[in-house]
Each structure stands twice: as C-alpha cells, then as structure tokens.
Design a protein around this motif. Structure first.
Motif, PDB file in Angstrom:
ATOM      1  N   GLU A  69       0.838  -1.200   0.000  1.00  0.00           N
ATOM      2  CA  GLU A  69       0.000   0.000   0.000  1.00  0.00           C
ATOM      3  C   GLU A  69       0.877   1.256   0.000  1.00  0.00           C
ATOM      4  O   GLU A  69       0.657   2.201  -0.761  1.00  0.00           O
ATOM      5  N   VAL A  70       1.898   1.241   0.854  1.00  0.00           N
ATOM      6  CA  VAL A  70       2.798   2.382   0.973  1.00  0.00           C
ATOM      7  C   VAL A  70       3.597   2.576  -0.334  1.00  0.00           C
ATOM      8  O   VAL A  70       3.749   3.698  -0.827  1.00  0.00           O
ATOM      9  N   VAL A  71       4.075   1.488  -0.889  1.00  0.00           N
ATOM     10  CA  VAL A  71       4.820   1.555  -2.149  1.00  0.00           C
ATOM     11  C   VAL A  71       3.922   2.164  -3.237  1.00  0.00           C
ATOM     12  O   VAL A  71       4.329   3.030  -4.011  1.00  0.00           O
ATOM     13  N   CYS A  72       2.691   1.737  -3.243  1.00  0.00           N
ATOM     14  CA  CYS A  72       1.724   2.219  -4.225  1.00  0.00           C
ATOM     15  C   CYS A  72       1.490   3.724  -4.063  1.00  0.00           C
ATOM     16  O   CYS A  72       1.433   4.463  -5.052  1.00  0.00           O
ATOM     17  N   TRP A  73       1.376   4.190  -2.828  1.00  0.00           N
ATOM     18  CA  TRP A  73       1.187   5.629  -2.588  1.00  0.00           C
ATOM     19  C   TRP A  73       2.338   6.433  -3.198  1.00  0.00           C
ATOM     20  O   TRP A  73       2.143   7.491  -3.763  1.00  0.00           O
ATOM     21  N   ALA A  74       3.549   5.921  -3.066  1.00  0.00           N
ATOM     22  CA  ALA A  74       4.713   6.626  -3.627  1.00  0.00           C
ATOM     23  C   ALA A  74       4.636   6.621  -5.160  1.00  0.00           C
ATOM     24  O   ALA A  74       4.749   7.668  -5.805  1.00  0.00           O
ATOM     25  N   LEU A  75       4.418   5.451  -5.745  1.00  0.00           N
ATOM     26  CA  LEU A  75       4.445   5.331  -7.198  1.00  0.00           C
ATOM     27  C   LEU A  75       3.356   6.173  -7.856  1.00  0.00           C
ATOM     28  O   LEU A  75       3.575   6.761  -8.918  1.00  0.00           O
ATOM     29  N   GLU A  76       2.203   6.230  -7.209  1.00  0.00           N
ATOM     30  CA  GLU A  76       1.102   7.019  -7.773  1.00  0.00           C
ATOM     31  C   GLU A  76       1.458   8.498  -7.897  1.00  0.00           C
ATOM     32  O   GLU A  76       0.818   9.223  -8.643  1.00  0.00           O
ATOM     33  N   ARG A  77       2.414   8.914  -7.110  1.00  0.00           N
ATOM     34  CA  ARG A  77       2.828  10.335  -7.137  1.00  0.00           C
ATOM     35  C   ARG A  77       4.177  10.523  -7.820  1.00  0.00           C
ATOM     36  O   ARG A  77       4.848  11.526  -7.599  1.00  0.00           O
ATOM     37  N   ASP A  78       4.561   9.539  -8.594  1.00  0.00           N
ATOM     38  CA  ASP A  78       5.829   9.616  -9.342  1.00  0.00           C
ATOM     39  C   ASP A  78       7.046   9.695  -8.450  1.00  0.00           C
ATOM     40  O   ASP A  78       8.063  10.297  -8.825  1.00  0.00           O
ATOM     41  N   LEU A  79       6.945   9.175  -7.268  1.00  0.00           N
ATOM     42  CA  LEU A  79       8.112   9.109  -6.384  1.00  0.00           C
ATOM     43  C   LEU A  79       8.711   7.714  -6.488  1.00  0.00           C
ATOM     44  O   LEU A  79       7.982   6.721  -6.395  1.00  0.00           O
ATOM     45  N   SER A  80      10.023   7.639  -6.683  1.00  0.00           N
ATOM     46  CA  SER A  80      10.680   6.335  -6.563  1.00  0.00           C
ATOM     47  C   SER A  80      10.740   5.982  -5.079  1.00  0.00           C
ATOM     48  O   SER A  80      10.640   6.858  -4.211  1.00  0.00           O
ATOM     49  N   ILE A  81      10.906   4.708  -4.791  1.00  0.00           N
ATOM     50  CA  ILE A  81      10.901   4.290  -3.383  1.00  0.00           C
ATOM     51  C   ILE A  81      11.930   3.179  -3.169  1.00  0.00           C
ATOM     52  O   ILE A  81      11.955   2.195  -3.911  1.00  0.00           O
ATOM     53  N   ILE A  82      12.784   3.408  -2.189  1.00  0.00           N
ATOM     54  CA  ILE A  82      13.795   2.401  -1.836  1.00  0.00           C
ATOM     55  C   ILE A  82      13.250   1.602  -0.660  1.00  0.00           C
ATOM     56  O   ILE A  82      12.991   2.149   0.420  1.00  0.00           O
ATOM     57  N   ILE A  83      13.072   0.314  -0.886  1.00  0.00           N
ATOM     58  CA  ILE A  83      12.635  -0.573   0.200  1.00  0.00           C
ATOM     59  C   ILE A  83      13.893  -1.082   0.896  1.00  0.00           C
ATOM     60  O   ILE A  83      14.710  -1.789   0.310  1.00  0.00           O
ATOM     61  N   ASP A  84      14.038  -0.673   2.152  1.00  0.00           N
ATOM     62  CA  ASP A  84      15.277  -0.935   2.885  1.00  0.00           C
ATOM     63  C   ASP A  84      15.046  -2.009   3.947  1.00  0.00           C
ATOM     64  O   ASP A  84      14.011  -2.025   4.610  1.00  0.00           O
ATOM     65  N   LEU A  85      16.007  -2.870   4.102  1.00  0.00           N
ATOM     66  CA  LEU A  85      15.966  -3.877   5.167  1.00  0.00           C
ATOM     67  C   LEU A  85      16.592  -3.232   6.411  1.00  0.00           C
ATOM     68  O   LEU A  85      17.804  -3.101   6.503  1.00  0.00           O
ATOM     69  N   HIS A  86      15.741  -2.810   7.324  1.00  0.00           N
ATOM     70  CA  HIS A  86      16.208  -2.000   8.460  1.00  0.00           C
ATOM     71  C   HIS A  86      16.043  -2.780   9.768  1.00  0.00           C
ATOM     72  O   HIS A  86      15.082  -3.529   9.916  1.00  0.00           O
ATOM     73  N   HIS A  87      16.965  -2.545  10.679  1.00  0.00           N
ATOM     74  CA  HIS A  87      16.877  -3.150  12.021  1.00  0.00           C
ATOM     75  C   HIS A  87      16.723  -4.668  11.991  1.00  0.00           C
ATOM     76  O   HIS A  87      15.937  -5.237  12.755  1.00  0.00           O
ATOM     77  N   TYR A  88      17.450  -5.309  11.100  1.00  0.00           N
ATOM     78  CA  TYR A  88      17.481  -6.782  11.154  1.00  0.00           C
ATOM     79  C   TYR A  88      18.555  -7.111  12.195  1.00  0.00           C
ATOM     80  O   TYR A  88      19.667  -7.518  11.878  1.00  0.00           O
ATOM     81  N   ASP A  89      18.190  -6.925  13.457  1.00  0.00           N
ATOM     82  CA  ASP A  89      19.166  -6.941  14.559  1.00  0.00           C
ATOM     83  C   ASP A  89      19.927  -8.256  14.653  1.00  0.00           C
ATOM     84  O   ASP A  89      21.113  -8.282  14.967  1.00  0.00           O
ATOM     85  N   GLU A  90      19.225  -9.359  14.368  1.00  0.00           N
ATOM     86  CA  GLU A  90      19.881 -10.670  14.462  1.00  0.00           C
ATOM     87  C   GLU A  90      21.097 -10.746  13.534  1.00  0.00           C
ATOM     88  O   GLU A  90      22.058 -11.453  13.830  1.00  0.00           O
ATOM     89  N   MET A  91      21.026 -10.024  12.419  1.00  0.00           N
ATOM     90  CA  MET A  91      22.145 -10.072  11.462  1.00  0.00           C
ATOM     91  C   MET A  91      23.374  -9.340  11.994  1.00  0.00           C
ATOM     92  O   MET A  91      24.476  -9.549  11.510  1.00  0.00           O
ATOM     93  N   GLN A  92      23.163  -8.467  12.969  1.00  0.00           N
ATOM     94  CA  GLN A  92      24.296  -7.723  13.540  1.00  0.00           C
ATOM     95  C   GLN A  92      24.880  -8.460  14.751  1.00  0.00           C
ATOM     96  O   GLN A  92      25.997  -8.184  15.169  1.00  0.00           O
ATOM     97  N   THR A  93      24.080  -9.371  15.336  1.00  0.00           N
ATOM     98  CA  THR A  93      24.562 -10.054  16.537  1.00  0.00           C
ATOM     99  C   THR A  93      24.921 -11.513  16.260  1.00  0.00           C
ATOM    100  O   THR A  93      25.878 -12.036  16.817  1.00  0.00           O
TER     101      THR A  93
END
Ligand code: GLC
Length: 342
Positions: free
Chosen positions: A101-125
């Motif tokens: 839904e969020v990605v769609c909101w961006a695209l509808e307004r001609d905004l590109s959108i970077i989907i980021d993998l954030h706070h994958y804490d297990e990968m840091q520990t």
C-alpha cells in the motif's frame, strides 16, 4: 511500461503478474529524497509514534523530492513456516499488503521508493546467511513485477558481528538471490561499519550494472546525535554547535572526497548519501548550517541524497502543526522558495 494492476491503493495494491516491466529500462536516477524513519522500521508500525500516511506522499512530492527511502523492519514480521531451520520463516502476507500500500502511494505520485531492510538486529549479533537470503528471496519475488521505480536496499548499517568480510559474502549472496527474479532492478548496497564512508575501502563491489552505493553521514556524531535517547552518554554532548568554521568544513569536504575518489576508482559508481541529519536537540542554527553544507557537498559531487528523516526526531515536517519546518526545508531545497501550506 509499468502498470499497477489493481487501481485503489486504499485497498492495497498488487503488481501486474503478466509482465516484467523492469526489464531493460534505463537506470533510475535518484536526486533528492527523504527517509520515512520511525514508521515501518519500528517493531510494530506506530510503536515509535509515527505511521506512514497517504498524504505524506502528496507533501513530499509537492516539496520537490523525487524519492523516498522506506526503512522496514521485515524481521519483525516473520511467521514460522513449515520448512527447516531459519529458512522456515516466511514474511507475514498482511505485512506485505501494508508495505504494498505504501509503495503504491509513492508510485502514484511519481516518487521512486527504496525498500530498505532495516533493524534486522539478528544479522548484527548472530548473522545467519540462510535466513538473510531467504528474506531477500521472498521480498524480491514479491516485487518482481513492480515498476523499476521500486528499488531494494540490502541492509541498513551492517555492523558488529556483520564484519566487512562477512558482509561482502552476505551482500553477494543476497544480490544473487534478488537477480534470480529481478535481473534489472536497482539495488542499493553500502559498506559494513554502519555504512560509514570510511568503510567503503572494505566493500567488495559485486560486478553488476544496476547497483547504487550508499553511505551515511552523521559526523561529528557529538553534534548530530546530542541528546539522542537511543545513544548512551549522548546527553553529555548537549550544546555542541557546528559553526561551519574552516576546520569543520574541511572535515566534511575531506570525508566526501574519499567517497568521490572511491567512486572514481570503481567505474564511476553511482553514490547515494542515504542518511544525514542532526537530531532535534542540537542548536537549531547549527542544524541548519550543517544540513545545508552537507547537502551542498553531496550535490557538488553528483551524489543523490536522502535526508534523515521526515516526521520524527530529525523531522523536516512537524506532524502536529501539519507544516514543514521551513528553515530545515530551505537548507535542503534552497531554490524551491517558501512552501505554501497544502
Ligand atoms: C540509523 C538507525 C535509526 C536511527 C538513525 C539515526 O538509521 O537505524 O534507527 O534513527 O540511524 O541515528
């Protein structure tokens, strides 16, 4: 030509299954963006005070940004599945609906959108290659038919147990998994060492023509992170200013020159300053000076940038008054003039 298959974003959106619209298109050019921080990056959206709202995208587009970076805590939305071990976990389909839904909101307004993998804490520990690749394979397959304005970012700020050597292996493996379903999608990759510019030297850049290399810039940390509640001892820095003295400016210039030089040595790699900002408790005049100067240095070198962040502790937008913070906004967009109220 990319199409959104199902009309209304309010009911979630799906991307056309019939076509691969991202095949063979020209690279996506990013210029000026903003991070939707503290929203889908929280363990549960809203828990950190902010939810993504549709009208934010109207404001962001009207303010002159051309893309958003969307930090997402995918790892908080894994369901136990039927497979073996850590690869058994599948991303909650309801959560995919929300991100769609969020990605769609961006695209509808001609905004590109970077989907980021954030706070994958297990990968840091306690990094787990099978789990990491499995999560990426799921995200990549889900968005394989999304327009090319949807970009992926492999992992926010790898650090700690995710050493340089390990990260180079993980990044290559995730990219390979992404390429199985998304041969042409733009992928953002940054160095370990918290995406600091100084760690770029240790990044093994995979051979791939659709990569954008990212770094984050928060130096000097005692200035940008003074009073930041998530950083022990940061209250001792309160009152630190940034006057823009020659020494202060030369530090930023020198740091950014390191990035330019690295990019030149790596086939003129495209660079994204993916995060920069100063926390709200820093003296306001210093925040404005620093933000403007860092932004100028990025632009002077042809780096795309995305400010950290939209509506929370670093926010350029005040959700309570429903207005942009004009001084910060001007530091980012000096040629746009005063923003009229929506
Ligand atoms: C990183 C962290 C985010 C934090 C920001 C500024 O992106 O993941 O949580 O707010 O840096 O410190």
């Amino acid at each position: 030509m990319a199409v959104l298959a199902i009309g209304s974003c309010d009911r979630g959106c799906r991307f056309s299954a019939e076509q691969s619209p991202n095949a063979g298109t020209a690279p996506i050019e990013l210029a000026r963006g903003v991070n939707l921080g503290d929203m889908l990056e929280a363990p549960v959206e809203g828990e950190w005070g902010q939810r993504v709202q549709q009208h934010y995208f109207d404001l962001i587009a009207r303010a002159g940004f051309d893309f958003v970076r969307l930090p997402v805590k995918w790892s908080g939305h894994l369901l136990a599945g039927s497979g073996q071990g850590s690869s058994a976990f599948s991303i909650d389909p309801d959560f995919f609906d929300r991100v769609d839904e969020v990605v769609c909101w961006a695209l509808e307004r001609d905004l590109s959108i970077i989907i980021d993998l954030h706070h994958y804490d297990e990968m840091q520990t306690n990094p787990d290659l099978v789990a990491f690749v499995s999560v990426w394979r799921q995200i990549a397959e889900h968005y394989r038919h999304a327009p090319p304005q949807v970009l992926f970012e492999l992992l926010n700020e790898p650090r700690d147990a995710m050493t340089n050597a390990l990260w180079n292996r993980y990044a290559a493996a995730a990219l390979q998994a992404i390429r199985e379903s998304n041969p042409h999608r733009e992928v953002v990759i940054g160095p370990s060492g918290i995406n600091d510019f100084s760690a770029l030297a240790d990044l093994d850049l995979p051979r791939d023509s659709r990569l954008i290399v990212t770094f984050h810039y928060y130096h000097p940390i005692p200035f940008t992170h003074q009073g930041a509640v998530w950083l022990d001892g940061s209250e001792a820095w309160l009152g630190t200013d940034w006057q823009g003295t020659e020494a202060e400016r030369l530090r930023v210039i020198g740091d950014f020159d390191v990035v330019s030089e690295w990019a030149r040595e790596h086939g003129d790699a495209r660079i994204l300053l993916g995060e920069f900002g100063a926390y709200k408790l820093a003296p306001q005049d210093s925040r404005i000076r620093w933000t403007a100067f860092v932004r100028e240095q990025a632009e002077a070198r042809g780096f795309a940038w995305s400010y950290w962040e939209f509506a929370s502790g670093f926010g350029i937008y005040d959700p309570e008054s429903g207005r942009f913070r004009e001084d910060l906004y001007q530091a980012l967009m000096p040629t746009r003039g005063v923003l009229r109220d929506p």
